[in-house]
Enzyme design. Structure first.
Site, mmCIF file in Angstrom:
data_model
loop_
_atom_site.group_PDB
_atom_site.id
_atom_site.type_symbol
_atom_site.label_atom_id
_atom_site.label_comp_id
_atom_site.label_asym_id
_atom_site.label_seq_id
_atom_site.Cartn_x
_atom_site.Cartn_y
_atom_site.Cartn_z
ATOM 1 N N GLY B 71 0.798 -1.214 0.000
ATOM 2 C CA GLY B 71 0.000 0.000 0.000
ATOM 3 C C GLY B 71 0.834 1.269 0.000
ATOM 4 O O GLY B 71 0.502 2.251 -0.666
ATOM 5 N N ASN B 151 -7.814 4.570 8.621
ATOM 6 C CA ASN B 151 -7.265 3.393 9.285
ATOM 7 C C ASN B 151 -7.323 3.465 10.805
ATOM 8 O O ASN B 151 -7.223 2.446 11.472
ATOM 9 C CB ASN B 151 -5.815 3.175 8.841
ATOM 10 C CG ASN B 151 -4.968 4.415 9.048
ATOM 11 O OD1 ASN B 151 -5.336 5.506 8.619
ATOM 12 N ND2 ASN B 151 -3.844 4.263 9.721
ATOM 13 N N THR B 238 11.227 -7.463 -10.983
ATOM 14 C CA THR B 238 10.635 -8.788 -11.169
ATOM 15 C C THR B 238 9.390 -8.911 -10.301
ATOM 16 O O THR B 238 9.392 -8.545 -9.127
ATOM 17 C CB THR B 238 11.649 -9.870 -10.777
ATOM 18 O OG1 THR B 238 12.775 -9.745 -11.635
ATOM 19 C CG2 THR B 238 11.055 -11.256 -10.918
ATOM 20 N N CYS B 323 1.474 1.934 12.881
ATOM 21 C CA CYS B 323 2.562 2.701 12.281
ATOM 22 C C CYS B 323 3.130 3.743 13.225
ATOM 23 O O CYS B 323 4.297 4.039 13.174
ATOM 24 C CB CYS B 323 2.100 3.389 11.009
ATOM 25 S SG CYS B 323 1.551 2.205 9.799
#
Lengths: 387, 394
Positions: B71, B151, B238, B323
């Site tokens: 995110g 959030n 990748t 966080c």
């Protein structure tokens, strides 16, 4: 050409009748520091310890954390052959910036054809011919090349890595280190170790006011000290009940002093079990309200054993510098609460009187609080963190 | 004592099938999708199938979905990528004060580079009023970025009302929606209104380290990560083939098995509101997201203490958001909602996941009642000050 490590020790050679015990302790500490590096041979002769059969690159950083060692050098061992000796001497000088040097030979094996002065002269002349940048200075050389002729072969070395100095851990008795997660107390512990103390660490935590990360921090600090000390026992005391009892029944201005006095009493109890004869704290004169001279005095009277405060006259910057060089600083500054930042009154007393403090303690059932708290104390044995 | 994990907005436990599928991809379909040989073809097929499945689930074309490392990357990419190409048209960017740091910090960087960043205030529930947005929009606005679900408090922004305003008053503006907390929780109304939308797998029982950015066909955007030509030359590197496969499977399992979380959230709210002094930051259940409840209790001034007290009872929640729960700074979201006192510093977030049960809600309520009562018993005197300064042991 084989390589071994030679460690020198200084101060303990002066210690009279106990010298043998001290030297044996140092040898044991060296063995312990290298215990996981294979079948290492450690022998001692005249102020030196030789470590053979070891990866020198792995061993030297470990040895720089063994208190009592003054310097550590890699030693090259070769046959008793002047050509080989010359080549090695040249190689050691050639990898450095040119300066002044001195050859110091010692012929322990008298069957070798050249005596010590002759070896000095021959090697010196050879270096002067081959490396024009170097000159001889027998009084204050930049580099001394030691050449020892022994029955086992020729040993060549120069002092290179300074050791930590101090006295071997275990030589001067055991102390209880009151360890918070802060900057000061681990440095105090390191200084106690440096003067030969063995330490048992004691940490106070206050769940739920402190969490698992605060404990992790202290465990990491102890593991770092264990790099110097060998395995360290850590007691983790649950201090919450005591804090709550103090906060609910004593004057707010004295709570910190009273908590500190309870910590001293708990440390004394642990010292009893551990056979320790002193308490060690990171207290520092004038840093906070509980570290005025008056506060320290009142806190100290709660302890039966002497309270050693190695940092008492340090400036904060000096402590920080030391914490950085020891490696505890980055752990200490992780942002989690320790139990002392809680329950802090807005106006703590800075000059408490003993009488006042004792009166305030009258409302506490000290014995019962200590017994309950000790019953909840956890004991961990921690070894150094190595990968 | 069974553990009750109510920190699903921080991250979730993966569905058991997800690591099984990922392991088989790692073991049997391990090629690089760019390789020419059979191994590459097999891996590319896994990637394509997963992309199709996810696109169908979110309601877009497969070629509008770009995989990222999560995110945060998706949000960073949208902010830098959309603003960068629009700089000639204007420098005004509009957002809210309650966005995730992965939006706000990139916007700080853009502000340093000369953009004018407007952080709109929100109401007491954490919602942006349409009139505030309308007043802030100007023709030279180049980016509007507003989250779908907050959030920390679960506030839901009313995209149906907001987006016509943007189209009308700021026709050159790109619209980004941070839908990390919305995917698999709410219908993605925003997808019809937005140019880009960000998603993350680990918030919905998928693996960490994989996310996606929806980029509406025709939207101009610069890459954030440069290098190879993966993801239609817009996101080099990748591909995380196993992670993407796990992401797609997790979304599918959420749709097949997902609980009706709103009912459970109501039960949690009911249970907690029986505790004296209970208060709720943000929307009450029914008015916000179905999986987040931000609560506080009068007399409990420090959220992290309640977090520890609940953890010791086997209930895992967080302060504000994971966080910034390591910092003792008060939440920027709650501050923006004008919360103060215990509601600001004592807030804890309960967040539900697809595996949450009624029994767990009951346990969590009981543990909270017990912890709050115990903490109050001892918070009478002097304990308000959490300020550092007297670490006597240091």
């Amino acid at each position: 050409m084989a390589q071994l490590v030679m460690a020198r020790y200084g101060e303990i050679a002066l210690k009279g009748r106990n010298r043998h015990r001290f030297e044996q302790l140092l040898v044991n500490n060296v063995r312990r520091a290298l215990h996981d590096l294979g079948r290492v041979s450690v022998t001692r002769t005249y102020g030196r310890i030789f470590i053979e059969n070891v990866d020198t690159a792995a061993a030297i950083p470990r040895l720089t954390r063994v208190f009592g060692l003054v310097s550590v050098s890699p030693v090259w061992v070769m046959p008793q052959d002047m050509d080989a000796i010359r080549a090695q001497t040249l190689a050691m000088l050639a990898q450095r910036r040119p300066g002044t040097f001195k050859i110091q030979a010692r012929r322990a094996d008298k069957s070798f054809p050249h005596d010590s002065p002759a070896i000095n002269r021959q090697l010196g002349a050879y270096v002067l011919d081959e490396l024009p940048g170097w000159s001889v200075d027998v009084h204050h050389p930049d580099l001394v090349i030691y050449v020892e002729i022994r029955p086992e072969g020729a040993f060549i070395f120069s002092t290179s890595v300074p050791g930590p100095g101090g006295l071997p851990v275990g030589m001067t008795g055991r102390g209880i280190l009151l360890l918070s997660g802060g900057i000061d107390s681990p440095v105090a512990g390191w200084m106690a170790l440096k003067r030969g103390m063995e330490l048992t660490a004691l940490h106070f935590e206050s769940p739920p006011y402190t969490g698992p990360r605060s404990r992790e921090k202290v465990v990491d600090l102890v593991r770092l000290l264990a790099e110097y000390a060998g395995p360290v026992t850590l007691y983790i005391n649950h201090f919450t009940r005591i804090q709550q009892a103090i906060v609910s029944s004593c004057p707010p201005s004295l709570t910190v002093i009273l908590m500190r006095r309870m910590m001293m009493r708990l440390a004394d109890c642990i010292a009893e079990d551990e056979g320790a004869s002193a308490l060690v704290t990171g207290e520092n004169l004038g840093q906070v309200a509980s570290q005025t001279l008056e506060s320290l005095a009142v806190i100290g009277t709660a302890a039966v054993r002497p309270v050693l405060r190695p940092l008492i006259f340090f400036d904060k910057m000096e402590i920080v510098e030391r914490a950085q060089s020891i490696g505890t600083y980055p752990i200490s500054v992780r942002p989690y609460e320790d139990c002392c930042t809680l329950f802090v009154p807005s106006h703590p007393a800075t000059s408490p009187r003993e009488r006042q403090v004792v009166a305030a303690e009258a409302g506490l059932d000290i014995e019962a609080l200590l017994a309950a708290s000790l019953a909840q104390t956890e004991r961990l044995v921690l070894t150094e963190a190595r990968d | 004592m069974a553990e009750v994990y109510l920190d699903n907005s921080a991250t979730t436990r993966v569905w058991p099938e997800v690591p099984q599928l990922m392991e088989s991809v790692y073991r049997d379909q391990y090629g690089n999708p760019s390789s020419l040989h059979k191994r590459g073809v097999v891996a590319e097929k896994v990637l394509d199938t997963s992309r199709q499945e996810l696109a169908a689930a979110v309601g877009c074309h497969p070629h509008e979905l770009f995989f990222t490392s999560g995110g945060t990357e998706a949000n960073n990419w949208a902010v830098f990528g959309l603003a960068g190409v629009r700089k000639p048209r204007g420098k005004r960017i509009i957002t809210t004060a309650v966005e995730h740091p992965s939006i706000l910090v990139p916007l700080d960087v853009l502000a340093e580079r000369g953009f004018e960043v407007i952080r709109l205030p929100v109401d007491w529930r954490g919602e942006l009023e349409a009139s505030r947005l309308a007043a802030a929009l100007t023709p030279d606005t180049v980016l509007v970025t507003i989250m779908a679900v907050n959030n920390e408090v679960g506030a839901v922004q009313d995209w149906a009302a907001l987006s016509p305003l943007v189209r009308e008053r700021a026709p050159h503006a790109a619209v980004h929606v941070d839908a990390v907390q919305a995917l698999a929780k709410l219908p993605l109304l925003c997808l019809e209104q937005a140019d880009t939308v960000s998603f993350s797998a680990h918030k919905l029982h998928g693996p960490q380290g994989v996310g996606a950015l929806y980029v509406r066909e025709g939207t101009r955007i610069q890459p954030l990560i440069f290098g190879g030509e993966q993801e239609r030359k817009l996101r080099a590197g990748t591909e995380n083939v196993a992670g993407v496969a796990g992401f797609a499977l997790a979304v599918r399992l959420c749709r097949e098995r997902g609980q009706e979380l709103m009912q459970l959230l109501h039960e949690l709210y009911q249970g907690l509101s029986d505790i004296p002094g209970f208060g709720c930051n943000g929307p009450t259940p029914g008015a916000g997201a179905p999986h987040i409840l931000n609560a506080y209790f009068e007399g409990i001034p420090r959220g992290e203490v309640l977090v520890h007290a609940l953890a010791s009872r086997g209930v895992y929640v967080s302060t504000g958001s994971a966080c910034h729960s390591r910092r003792s700074r008060p939440s920027h979201v709650l501050s923006a909602m004008h919360r103060s006192g215990d509601a600001l510093t004592g807030a804890v977030r309960f967040s539900l996941g697809a595996a949450t049960t009624r029994e767990e809600i009951r346990q969590a309520v009981a543990a909270t009642a017990e912890a709050v009562a115990e903490l109050r018993l001892h918070s009478g005197k002097g304990s308000r000050s959490g300020a550092a300064g007297y670490g006597a042991l240091r």
